[in-house]
Design a protein around this motif. Structure first.
Motif, short mmCIF file in Angstrom:
data_model
loop_
_atom_site.label_atom_id
_atom_site.label_comp_id
_atom_site.label_asym_id
_atom_site.label_seq_id
_atom_site.Cartn_x
_atom_site.Cartn_y
_atom_site.Cartn_z
N VAL A 1 24.39 45.25 0.92
CA VAL A 1 25.52 44.86 0.27
C VAL A 1 25.47 43.77 -0.64
O VAL A 1 24.91 42.83 0.08
CB VAL A 1 26.87 44.55 1.03
N VAL B 1 27.35 40.60 -3.23
CA VAL B 1 28.48 40.62 -3.43
C VAL B 1 28.73 39.33 -4.35
O VAL B 1 28.00 38.66 -4.49
CB VAL B 1 29.42 39.88 -1.96
N GLY C 1 33.55 36.92 -4.63
CA GLY C 1 33.86 38.01 -3.54
C GLY C 1 34.93 38.95 -4.29
O GLY C 1 35.42 39.90 -3.42
N TYR D 1 31.70 43.90 -5.64
CA TYR D 1 30.50 44.22 -4.77
C TYR D 1 29.77 45.35 -4.85
O TYR D 1 30.27 46.32 -5.90
CB TYR D 1 30.73 44.19 -3.19
N ARG E 1 27.11 48.40 -3.02
CA ARG E 1 26.35 48.82 -1.90
C ARG E 1 25.55 49.93 -2.19
O ARG E 1 25.74 50.76 -2.87
CB ARG E 1 27.73 49.48 -0.96
N THR F 1 28.44 52.41 -3.12
CA THR F 1 29.54 51.52 -3.54
C THR F 1 31.10 52.62 -3.17
O THR F 1 31.98 51.91 -2.78
CB THR F 1 29.44 50.99 -4.87
N TRP G 1 34.16 49.22 1.12
CA TRP G 1 33.53 47.94 1.86
C TRP G 1 33.36 48.08 3.42
O TRP G 1 33.89 48.80 4.06
CB TRP G 1 34.66 46.95 1.87
N MET H 1 35.54 39.79 3.35
CA MET H 1 35.97 39.66 2.15
C MET H 1 36.82 38.57 1.81
O MET H 1 37.09 38.01 0.74
CB MET H 1 36.40 41.07 1.59
N LEU I 1 35.18 35.21 1.61
CA LEU I 1 34.46 35.22 0.48
C LEU I 1 35.30 34.96 -0.91
O LEU I 1 35.21 33.95 -1.65
CB LEU I 1 33.61 36.53 0.05
N ARG I 2 36.49 35.60 -0.82
CA ARG I 2 37.50 35.41 -1.92
C ARG I 2 38.22 33.81 -2.06
O ARG I 2 38.44 33.63 -2.93
CB ARG I 2 38.55 36.66 -1.97
#
Length: 119
Positions: free
Chosen positions: A61, A63, A67, A70, A72, A93, A97, A104, A107-108
């Motif tokens: 993954v 990212v 965030g 992403y 995958r 993808t 997620w 997530m 990250l955001r």
């Protein structure tokens, strides 16, 4: 190991512990599994295990820093030759997620260091 038929978490833990404690020559065949699992479970997994592997798979993954995006991928790497090579590469993808939602969210929120275990 938990994907093998009939194995429970305690079985997987016992196999890993034994493998870590065993002498190298003890692991040259899969017979050592019968010392750890009962006969029914050992027979059930016998066709799925090996003493050595040259192929490894990874669920990757990647990212974006914020965030918001992403990708995958599933990769299978073959290490039989001197130079390892990817023998399979597929985008996953569209499957969504794969990690916990709070990762997530962190990250955001710009908390990448917390997600990565950095201080």
């Amino acid at each position: 190991l938990l994907c093998l038929p009939g194995l429970e978490e305690s079985d997987a833990d016992a196999l890993i512990a034994h493998r870590g404690d065993a002498e190298t020559e003890d692991l040259e065949s899969i017979m050592w599994v019968t010392e750890v699992l009962d006969e029914e479970k050992a027979v059930a997994v016998g066709g799925y295990i090996t003493t050595r592997s040259f192929q490894y798979s990874a669920d990757i993954v990647a990212v974006a820093a914020n965030g918001r995006a992403y990708k995958r991928y599933r990769a299978v790497i073959d290490t039989r030759e001197d130079t390892p090579r990817a023998v399979y590469w597929k985008s996953l993808t569209d499957m969504g997620w794969p990690l916990e939602r709070d990762i997530m969210t962190s990250l955001r929120a710009g908390e990448a260091s917390a997600v990565l275990g950095m201080k």
